[in-house]
Scaffold this active site. Structure first.
Site, PDB file in Angstrom:
ATOM      1  N   ARG A 155       0.568  -1.145   0.176  1.00 33.97           N
ATOM      2  CA  ARG A 155      -0.371  -0.157  -0.063  1.00 33.97           C
ATOM      3  C   ARG A 155       1.125   0.894   0.236  1.00 33.97           C
ATOM      4  O   ARG A 155       1.281   1.257   1.096  1.00 33.97           O
ATOM      5  CB  ARG A 155      -0.762   0.052   0.888  1.00 33.97           C
ATOM      6  CG  ARG A 155      -2.059  -1.050   1.144  1.00 33.97           C
ATOM      7  CD  ARG A 155      -2.734  -0.817   0.179  1.00 33.97           C
ATOM      8  NE  ARG A 155      -4.127  -1.574   0.149  1.00 33.97           N
ATOM      9  CZ  ARG A 155      -5.320  -1.897  -0.913  1.00 33.97           C
ATOM     10  NH1 ARG A 155      -5.232  -1.333  -1.792  1.00 33.97           N
ATOM     11  NH2 ARG A 155      -6.614  -2.493  -0.188  1.00 33.97           N
ATOM     12  N   GLY A 160     -16.005  11.914   9.185  1.00 35.74           N
ATOM     13  CA  GLY A 160     -15.694  12.890   9.010  1.00 35.74           C
ATOM     14  C   GLY A 160     -15.651  14.021   7.800  1.00 35.74           C
ATOM     15  O   GLY A 160     -15.958  14.506   7.225  1.00 35.74           O
ATOM     16  N   GLU A 208      -3.286  -4.332 -12.913  1.00 37.60           N
ATOM     17  CA  GLU A 208      -2.080  -4.906 -12.738  1.00 37.60           C
ATOM     18  C   GLU A 208      -1.279  -3.594 -11.716  1.00 37.60           C
ATOM     19  O   GLU A 208       0.126  -3.487 -11.407  1.00 37.60           O
ATOM     20  CB  GLU A 208      -1.533  -3.873 -13.979  1.00 37.60           C
ATOM     21  CG  GLU A 208      -1.720  -2.749 -14.597  1.00 37.60           C
ATOM     22  CD  GLU A 208      -2.241  -1.461 -15.692  1.00 37.60           C
ATOM     23  OE1 GLU A 208      -2.358  -0.697 -15.531  1.00 37.60           O
ATOM     24  OE2 GLU A 208      -1.812  -2.697 -16.596  1.00 37.60           O
TER      25      GLU A 208
END
Length: 219
Positions: free
Chosen positions: A87, A139, A162
């Site tokens: 990530r 929020g 991909e």
């Protein structure tokens, strides 16, 4: 988790219509950016006390997430599948449950869960059980993720996007719960899915607490 959001007409209706009855809600919207995954706007809103203000708002198509259970769910501590995924936003890898967005407008959430499970892990679910839904960060975004439990797994075809870099790992369910407690699993949707299953599906012992709720799909 795929980022192919398809048509943004799939996005939540929260705050999508101007309120004309004096109640709290949207008064006007200033679009800032329309992206592949999200739309950003500055909304002028009326609050419950009648005052008004501006809020930065991210609109998102929503997603499904699924906890895949290998073997017999009635076992005391069944194996589950997790993915370890790079990530960019976190600067490294995260342990997660499989998840993703609709591939096309109107795709049912259970179908999203089934497709993402197979694409990311190479397993198909014979049974998909809805758990709950979560607002990820209310929020500033209307993103909702629908959580599922997958059982009766059989081999399918793995097919990553991909821009996805991930591997699957088999762990005992109790290990996944321990990883939440120890801070090894820090992804919000994954924590919610695992702990919901621990509390309301398997119970504290890991044993299955009850049959699936209404909406369970056998495939």
């Amino acid at each position: 988790m795929s980022q192919d959001g398809g048509d943004h007409s799939r996005m939540s209706a929260v705050g999508s219509e101007v309120r004309r009855d004096g109640g709290p809600g949207l008064l006007s919207r200033k679009p800032i950016h329309k992206g592949r995954i999200v739309d950003l706007s500055v909304d002028t809103v009326r609050f419950p006390d009648g005052s008004t203000g501006e809020l930065e708002m991210i609109r998102h198509a929503g997603a499904s997430a699924v906890l895949p259970v290998l073997g017999d769910p009635a076992e005391g501590d069944p194996e589950v599948l997790l993915i370890r995924q790079y990530r960019y936003a976190t600067g490294g890898e995260l342990y997660e449950v499989p998840a993703g967005m609709p591939a096309s407008p109107g795709e049912p959430w259970v179908e999203v869960a089934a497709r993402e499970l197979e694409e990311e892990t190479g397993w198909k679910a014979g049974r998909l059980e809805p758990l709950t839904r979560i607002y990820t960060t209310p929020g500033f975004t209307d993103e909702v993720i629908h959580l599922f439990l997958a059982t009766d797994l059989r081999q399918g075809t793995r097919q990553h996007d991909e821009d996805e870099f991930l591997e699957t790992e088999k762990v005992r369910f109790s290990t996944a719960v321990d990883w939440v407690r120890d801070g090894r699993i820090v992804d919000g949707k994954s924590i919610s899915t695992i702990l919901y299953a621990a509390c309301f599906v398997f119970g504290k012992s890991g044993k299955r607490a009850s049959e699936g709720p209404p909406g369970t799909v056998t495939r």
